[in-house]
Enzyme design. Structure first.
Site, PDB file in Angstrom:
ATOM      1  N   ALA A  16      44.152 112.571   2.846  1.00 15.73           N
ATOM      2  CA  ALA A  16      44.457 113.094   1.511  1.00 15.73           C
ATOM      3  C   ALA A  16      43.875 114.500   1.351  1.00 15.73           C
ATOM      4  O   ALA A  16      44.520 115.395   0.770  1.00 15.73           O
ATOM      5  CB  ALA A  16      43.895 112.163   0.446  1.00 15.73           C
ATOM      6  N   SER A  36      42.267 107.506  -7.408  1.00 17.97           N
ATOM      7  CA  SER A  36      41.433 106.660  -6.574  1.00 17.97           C
ATOM      8  C   SER A  36      41.145 105.384  -7.365  1.00 17.97           C
ATOM      9  O   SER A  36      41.350 105.345  -8.581  1.00 17.97           O
ATOM     10  CB  SER A  36      40.125 107.377  -6.223  1.00 17.97           C
ATOM     11  OG  SER A  36      39.222 106.506  -5.577  1.00 17.97           O
ATOM     12  N   TYR A  58      45.450 103.575  -9.232  1.00 23.54           N
ATOM     13  CA  TYR A  58      46.706 103.997  -8.627  1.00 23.54           C
ATOM     14  C   TYR A  58      47.863 103.863  -9.619  1.00 23.54           C
ATOM     15  O   TYR A  58      48.788 104.681  -9.635  1.00 23.54           O
ATOM     16  CB  TYR A  58      46.992 103.171  -7.374  1.00 23.54           C
ATOM     17  CG  TYR A  58      45.983 103.335  -6.267  1.00 23.54           C
ATOM     18  CD1 TYR A  58      45.224 104.499  -6.133  1.00 23.54           C
ATOM     19  CD2 TYR A  58      45.788 102.320  -5.334  1.00 23.54           C
ATOM     20  CE1 TYR A  58      44.304 104.645  -5.108  1.00 23.54           C
ATOM     21  CE2 TYR A  58      44.868 102.457  -4.299  1.00 23.54           C
ATOM     22  CZ  TYR A  58      44.132 103.615  -4.195  1.00 23.54           C
ATOM     23  OH  TYR A  58      43.214 103.758  -3.177  1.00 23.54           O
ATOM     24  N   HIS A  79      50.353 100.505   2.068  1.00 24.72           N
ATOM     25  CA  HIS A  79      51.536 101.320   1.754  1.00 24.72           C
ATOM     26  C   HIS A  79      52.619 100.540   1.036  1.00 24.72           C
ATOM     27  O   HIS A  79      53.256 101.059   0.106  1.00 24.72           O
ATOM     28  CB  HIS A  79      52.103 101.925   3.039  1.00 24.72           C
ATOM     29  CG  HIS A  79      51.237 102.965   3.651  1.00 24.72           C
ATOM     30  ND1 HIS A  79      51.530 103.583   4.850  1.00 24.72           N
ATOM     31  CD2 HIS A  79      50.067 103.510   3.234  1.00 24.72           C
ATOM     32  CE1 HIS A  79      50.588 104.459   5.136  1.00 24.72           C
ATOM     33  NE2 HIS A  79      49.683 104.417   4.183  1.00 24.72           N
ATOM     34  N   LYS A  97      52.150 107.819   7.710  1.00 25.29           N
ATOM     35  CA  LYS A  97      52.433 106.894   8.792  1.00 25.29           C
ATOM     36  C   LYS A  97      51.150 106.176   9.211  1.00 25.29           C
ATOM     37  O   LYS A  97      50.069 106.702   8.955  1.00 25.29           O
ATOM     38  CB  LYS A  97      53.049 107.662   9.971  1.00 25.29           C
ATOM     39  CG  LYS A  97      52.000 108.521  10.695  1.00 25.29           C
ATOM     40  CD  LYS A  97      52.534 109.742  11.310  1.00 25.29           C
ATOM     41  CE  LYS A  97      51.913 110.949  10.686  1.00 25.29           C
ATOM     42  NZ  LYS A  97      50.520 110.875  10.326  1.00 25.29           N
ATOM     43  N   ARG A 165      39.099 100.380  10.024  1.00 26.13           N
ATOM     44  CA  ARG A 165      40.551 100.199   9.936  1.00 26.13           C
ATOM     45  C   ARG A 165      41.227 100.267  11.305  1.00 26.13           C
ATOM     46  O   ARG A 165      42.279  99.647  11.506  1.00 26.13           O
ATOM     47  CB  ARG A 165      41.168 101.247   9.006  1.00 26.13           C
ATOM     48  CG  ARG A 165      41.131 102.674   9.543  1.00 26.13           C
ATOM     49  CD  ARG A 165      41.990 103.622   8.727  1.00 26.13           C
ATOM     50  NE  ARG A 165      42.048 104.941   9.344  1.00 26.13           N
ATOM     51  CZ  ARG A 165      42.885 105.279  10.309  1.00 26.13           C
ATOM     52  NH1 ARG A 165      43.757 104.403  10.772  1.00 26.13           N
ATOM     53  NH2 ARG A 165      42.876 106.491  10.825  1.00 26.13           N
ATOM     54  N   ASP A 178      48.491 103.295  14.718  1.00 25.29           N
ATOM     55  CA  ASP A 178      47.756 104.519  14.403  1.00 25.29           C
ATOM     56  C   ASP A 178      48.194 105.695  15.261  1.00 25.29           C
ATOM     57  O   ASP A 178      48.337 106.817  14.754  1.00 25.29           O
ATOM     58  CB  ASP A 178      46.253 104.289  14.572  1.00 25.29           C
ATOM     59  CG  ASP A 178      45.431 105.304  13.804  1.00 25.29           C
ATOM     60  OD1 ASP A 178      44.874 106.214  14.439  1.00 25.29           O
ATOM     61  OD2 ASP A 178      45.372 105.213  12.571  1.00 25.29           O
TER      62      ASP A 178
END
Length: 327
Positions: A16, A36, A58, A79, A97, A165, A178
């Site tokens: 971000a 956030s 959000y 997402h 992505k 993550r 990733d």
């Protein structure tokens, strides 16, 4: 559509911040708001990057009437939920992505976007880099002849724990989602739709892939071989080969400014195409262009292709034994 594209950023993490930095260099764009789950985090982000408003949820960003497009910068396990919420609120989207965790989630987003006639694009920034665009143009012109194969790799050693993550299955961890999305997407960009895939992988104790290699067959019969890794640093180059020569995008190919064309006569030429700033401006500019022209999606990164590539990743994960709870 107003001349100025008013952006909102959903999330305040590393990606971000990179996108917010890039927006400063995008003509006719402004960072209108950031969100956030913590108002303090959003407020600090807004102060640092010049956002006009900070939201502590959000949903508040999705409902903000002063936003034209939202960049979803949360981890990819979020997402699907984030995108559907924003689409229900009538917002155009740029989704980081990997687009989602699987094809079903991607199809949900595509279906809702089309039903509501809203623009959605996967944030595959690599496709919009100037060097990549010029490489595609030269290949399409026949510079290296009839293209028959491609090789690409993307890897780095990740020093992170099992809860991170990258290695946490609950967060969509693994090298394929990733890193593997890069060579996969670019193979499709240069060689066309994928019609067959075969992959192998090495799994972490958490059950996600630490590295994977996969071969693709494309609709025209061309082949590509790709590798992604979270435990080795790879050259991260991409080479497209034709019957007249090859084109190599130098490392790290996903945001390179250089490529070389080598022909069968032994000659080589190097090309240099600088990007704007950190490189993220180019995808934001594409979203702005599409919104101003009233386009439902980008021809460079079509929504349907994002759905299909998530399906390829589903097949690869099934072949190597990686499963998420949402599958």
């Amino acid at each position: 559509m107003e001349k100025i594209i008013r952006w909102g950023i959903l999330g305040t993490g590393k990606i971000a911040k990179a996108f917010a930095t890039a927006l400063r260099e995008v003509p006719d764009a402004e960072l209108a708001a950031v969100a956030s789950r913590s108002l303090d985090s959003a407020t600090r982000f807004a102060a640092e990057y010049g956002a006009q408003r900070a939201h502590g949820s959000y949903q508040a960003l999705a409902d903000d009437p002063g936003i034209d497009a939202i960049y979803i910068a949360t981890p990819h396990a979020m997402h699907h939920e984030n995108a559907l919420m924003c689409l229900q609120a009538g917002k155009a989207l740029l989704i980081e992505k990997a687009f989602t965790l699987n094809r079903r989630e991607a199809q949900d987003i595509a279906d809702l976007a089309r039903a509501r006639k809203l623009f959605v694009m996967e944030a595959m920034w690599t496709r919009f880099q100037p060097a990549m665009q010029e490489a595609k143009r030269l290949i399409d012109m026949g510079e290296i002849g009839n293209v028959r194969n491609l090789q690409a790799d993307f890897g780095f050693p990740a020093d992170a724990g099992p809860e991170h993550r990258l290695f946490n299955p609950a967060l969509g961890g693994g090298s394929l989602l990733d890193l593997g999305i890069y060579p996969l997407s670019m193979a499709a960009f240069f060689l066309g739709p994928v019609r067959g895939v075969k992959g192998y992988g090495e799994l972490a104790p958490t059950g996600v892939d630490t590295q994977a290699s996969f071969a693709l067959q494309h609709e025209g019969g061309a082949l590509s071989v790709c590798t992604c890794s979270l435990n080795t640093r790879t050259p991260t180059t991409l080479t497209i080969c034709g019957d007249k020569g090859f084109l190599r995008l130098h490392g790290r190919f996903h945001h390179t400014e250089r490529f070389t064309i080598g022909l069968n006569d032994g000659s080589e030429r190097e090309f240099h195409f600088p990007r704007i700033g950190n490189g993220y401006a180019h995808e934001a500019m594409e979203v702005g262009r599409c919104l101003r022209e009233g386009l439902p999606e980008s021809a460079t990164m079509p929504l349907g292709e994002s759905v299909e590539l998530m399906g390829v990743l589903d097949q690869l994960r099934a072949q190597i034994g990686v499963r998420y709870a949402v599958d």
